[in-house]
Write a protein that holds these residues in place. Sequence first.
Motif, PDB file in Angstrom:
ATOM      1  N   SER A 125       4.002 -41.300   4.389  1.00  0.00           N
ATOM      2  CA  SER A 125       5.311 -41.027   3.804  1.00  0.00           C
ATOM      3  C   SER A 125       5.181 -40.032   2.667  1.00  0.00           C
ATOM      4  O   SER A 125       6.058 -39.200   2.461  1.00  0.00           O
ATOM      5  N   SER A 126       4.067 -40.088   1.955  1.00  0.00           N
ATOM      6  CA  SER A 126       3.821 -39.120   0.894  1.00  0.00           C
ATOM      7  C   SER A 126       3.679 -37.715   1.462  1.00  0.00           C
ATOM      8  O   SER A 126       4.201 -36.757   0.920  1.00  0.00           O
ATOM      9  N   ASP A 127       2.956 -37.586   2.580  1.00  0.00           N
ATOM     10  CA  ASP A 127       2.801 -36.287   3.229  1.00  0.00           C
ATOM     11  C   ASP A 127       4.138 -35.748   3.692  1.00  0.00           C
ATOM     12  O   ASP A 127       4.426 -34.561   3.543  1.00  0.00           O
ATOM     13  N   LEU A 128       4.975 -36.617   4.241  1.00  0.00           N
ATOM     14  CA  LEU A 128       6.284 -36.194   4.719  1.00  0.00           C
ATOM     15  C   LEU A 128       7.130 -35.704   3.549  1.00  0.00           C
ATOM     16  O   LEU A 128       7.757 -34.653   3.622  1.00  0.00           O
ATOM     17  N   GLU A 129       7.127 -36.456   2.451  1.00  0.00           N
ATOM     18  CA  GLU A 129       7.907 -36.052   1.286  1.00  0.00           C
ATOM     19  C   GLU A 129       7.423 -34.728   0.720  1.00  0.00           C
ATOM     20  O   GLU A 129       8.217 -33.860   0.389  1.00  0.00           O
ATOM     21  N   SER A 130       6.104 -34.562   0.594  1.00  0.00           N
ATOM     22  CA  SER A 130       5.585 -33.327   0.019  1.00  0.00           C
ATOM     23  C   SER A 130       5.857 -32.140   0.931  1.00  0.00           C
ATOM     24  O   SER A 130       6.107 -31.043   0.460  1.00  0.00           O
ATOM     25  N   SER A 131       5.833 -32.370   2.256  1.00  0.00           N
ATOM     26  CA  SER A 131       6.106 -31.262   3.162  1.00  0.00           C
ATOM     27  C   SER A 131       7.568 -30.845   3.080  1.00  0.00           C
ATOM     28  O   SER A 131       7.908 -29.705   3.328  1.00  0.00           O
ATOM     29  N   GLN A 132       8.438 -31.777   2.720  1.00  0.00           N
ATOM     30  CA  GLN A 132       9.846 -31.442   2.573  1.00  0.00           C
ATOM     31  C   GLN A 132      10.120 -30.773   1.231  1.00  0.00           C
ATOM     32  O   GLN A 132      11.099 -30.067   1.080  1.00  0.00           O
ATOM     33  N   LYS A 133       9.263 -30.993   0.249  1.00  0.00           N
ATOM     34  CA  LYS A 133       9.462 -30.430  -1.080  1.00  0.00           C
ATOM     35  C   LYS A 133       8.840 -29.054  -1.234  1.00  0.00           C
ATOM     36  O   LYS A 133       9.253 -28.298  -2.079  1.00  0.00           O
ATOM     37  N   ALA A 134       7.833 -28.742  -0.447  1.00  0.00           N
ATOM     38  CA  ALA A 134       7.112 -27.482  -0.600  1.00  0.00           C
ATOM     39  C   ALA A 134       7.466 -26.538   0.539  1.00  0.00           C
ATOM     40  O   ALA A 134       7.589 -26.946   1.680  1.00  0.00           O
ATOM     41  N   ALA A 135       7.601 -25.276   0.188  1.00  0.00           N
ATOM     42  CA  ALA A 135       7.915 -24.278   1.208  1.00  0.00           C
ATOM     43  C   ALA A 135       6.668 -23.881   1.981  1.00  0.00           C
ATOM     44  O   ALA A 135       6.763 -23.495   3.137  1.00  0.00           O
ATOM     45  N   TYR A 136       5.506 -23.969   1.359  1.00  0.00           N
ATOM     46  CA  TYR A 136       4.272 -23.552   2.011  1.00  0.00           C
ATOM     47  C   TYR A 136       3.255 -24.675   1.949  1.00  0.00           C
ATOM     48  O   TYR A 136       3.021 -25.273   0.901  1.00  0.00           O
ATOM     49  N   ASN A 137       2.648 -24.947   3.088  1.00  0.00           N
ATOM     50  CA  ASN A 137       1.607 -25.960   3.163  1.00  0.00           C
ATOM     51  C   ASN A 137       0.278 -25.249   3.369  1.00  0.00           C
ATOM     52  O   ASN A 137      -0.006 -24.767   4.467  1.00  0.00           O
ATOM     53  N   PRO A 138      -0.555 -25.166   2.329  1.00  0.00           N
ATOM     54  CA  PRO A 138      -1.822 -24.445   2.462  1.00  0.00           C
ATOM     55  C   PRO A 138      -2.792 -25.108   3.447  1.00  0.00           C
ATOM     56  O   PRO A 138      -3.655 -24.431   3.999  1.00  0.00           O
ATOM     57  N   GLU A 139      -2.642 -26.403   3.687  1.00  0.00           N
ATOM     58  CA  GLU A 139      -3.533 -27.074   4.631  1.00  0.00           C
ATOM     59  C   GLU A 139      -3.270 -26.629   6.065  1.00  0.00           C
ATOM     60  O   GLU A 139      -4.196 -26.438   6.836  1.00  0.00           O
ATOM     61  N   THR A 140      -1.988 -26.464   6.416  1.00  0.00           N
ATOM     62  CA  THR A 140      -1.646 -26.061   7.777  1.00  0.00           C
ATOM     63  C   THR A 140      -1.396 -24.562   7.883  1.00  0.00           C
ATOM     64  O   THR A 140      -1.397 -24.010   8.975  1.00  0.00           O
ATOM     65  N   GLY A 141      -1.159 -23.917   6.749  1.00  0.00           N
ATOM     66  CA  GLY A 141      -0.856 -22.494   6.751  1.00  0.00           C
ATOM     67  C   GLY A 141       0.552 -22.187   7.209  1.00  0.00           C
ATOM     68  O   GLY A 141       0.881 -21.037   7.506  1.00  0.00           O
ATOM     69  N   GLU A 142       1.411 -23.204   7.246  1.00  0.00           N
ATOM     70  CA  GLU A 142       2.774 -23.026   7.726  1.00  0.00           C
ATOM     71  C   GLU A 142       3.772 -22.973   6.584  1.00  0.00           C
ATOM     72  O   GLU A 142       3.593 -23.615   5.548  1.00  0.00           O
ATOM     73  N   ILE A 143       4.837 -22.210   6.817  1.00  0.00           N
ATOM     74  CA  ILE A 143       5.949 -22.140   5.880  1.00  0.00           C
ATOM     75  C   ILE A 143       7.059 -23.029   6.414  1.00  0.00           C
ATOM     76  O   ILE A 143       7.421 -22.944   7.586  1.00  0.00           O
ATOM     77  N   ASN A 144       7.583 -23.882   5.557  1.00  0.00           N
ATOM     78  CA  ASN A 144       8.678 -24.776   5.923  1.00  0.00           C
ATOM     79  C   ASN A 144       9.994 -24.087   5.569  1.00  0.00           C
ATOM     80  O   ASN A 144      10.461 -24.158   4.443  1.00  0.00           O
ATOM     81  N   TRP A 145      10.587 -23.409   6.530  1.00  0.00           N
ATOM     82  CA  TRP A 145      11.817 -22.660   6.281  1.00  0.00           C
ATOM     83  C   TRP A 145      13.001 -23.570   6.015  1.00  0.00           C
ATOM     84  O   TRP A 145      14.033 -23.115   5.519  1.00  0.00           O
ATOM     85  N   ASP A 146      12.869 -24.866   6.320  1.00  0.00           N
ATOM     86  CA  ASP A 146      13.947 -25.818   6.069  1.00  0.00           C
ATOM     87  C   ASP A 146      13.842 -26.471   4.696  1.00  0.00           C
ATOM     88  O   ASP A 146      14.657 -27.326   4.363  1.00  0.00           O
ATOM     89  N   CYS A 147      12.862 -26.077   3.933  1.00  0.00           N
ATOM     90  CA  CYS A 147      12.663 -26.666   2.610  1.00  0.00           C
ATOM     91  C   CYS A 147      13.886 -26.419   1.727  1.00  0.00           C
ATOM     92  O   CYS A 147      14.334 -25.279   1.584  1.00  0.00           O
ATOM     93  N   PRO A 148      14.423 -27.476   1.115  1.00  0.00           N
ATOM     94  CA  PRO A 148      15.568 -27.288   0.223  1.00  0.00           C
ATOM     95  C   PRO A 148      15.241 -26.387  -0.968  1.00  0.00           C
ATOM     96  O   PRO A 148      16.136 -25.787  -1.556  1.00  0.00           O
ATOM     97  N   CYS A 149      13.954 -26.264  -1.279  1.00  0.00           N
ATOM     98  CA  CYS A 149      13.544 -25.436  -2.407  1.00  0.00           C
ATOM     99  C   CYS A 149      13.847 -23.956  -2.175  1.00  0.00           C
ATOM    100  O   CYS A 149      13.896 -23.179  -3.128  1.00  0.00           O
ATOM    101  N   LEU A 150      14.062 -23.561  -0.929  1.00  0.00           N
ATOM    102  CA  LEU A 150      14.393 -22.168  -0.636  1.00  0.00           C
ATOM    103  C   LEU A 150      15.893 -21.910  -0.710  1.00  0.00           C
ATOM    104  O   LEU A 150      16.342 -20.778  -0.561  1.00  0.00           O
TER     105      LEU A 150
END
Length: 140
Positions: A41-66
Amino acid sequence: MSYARREEDGKDIIVFVTKEDSDRAFSSKSDSQVSTKDESSSDLESSQKAAYNPETGEINWDCPCLGGMTKPPCGETFKAAFSCFVYSTTEPKGIDCIEQFQAMQSCFREYPDIYGAELADDDDESAAAPKADSKASTDQ
């Protein structure tokens, strides 16, 4: 790495941070600051809070931070500039992305009703920027 947030007055703020600053901030967290929640659940929350995940190298375009930056009419030019910056390996980081950011600014200027706040922020920053060229020309 960067993030965006909306201030109470409705303005968006985008902050760009170098990888070194980001690494230093995350490595300086003490164990007492780390949440004891379930890891998944922590991973899910952090992936929703961050636009970029350096572990996967993916950008979360749905991040509310954008904010709405990924939405039309200038969403694709924003994505191109943001992606270029995130994946840039040049020093200083993102120097190879100037053309993408200029394209994004041009798009913003085409839609001042939508992106007026971003344009105003750019104007404020450029007015406060020191004139390095004038000193350099007098030193020669």
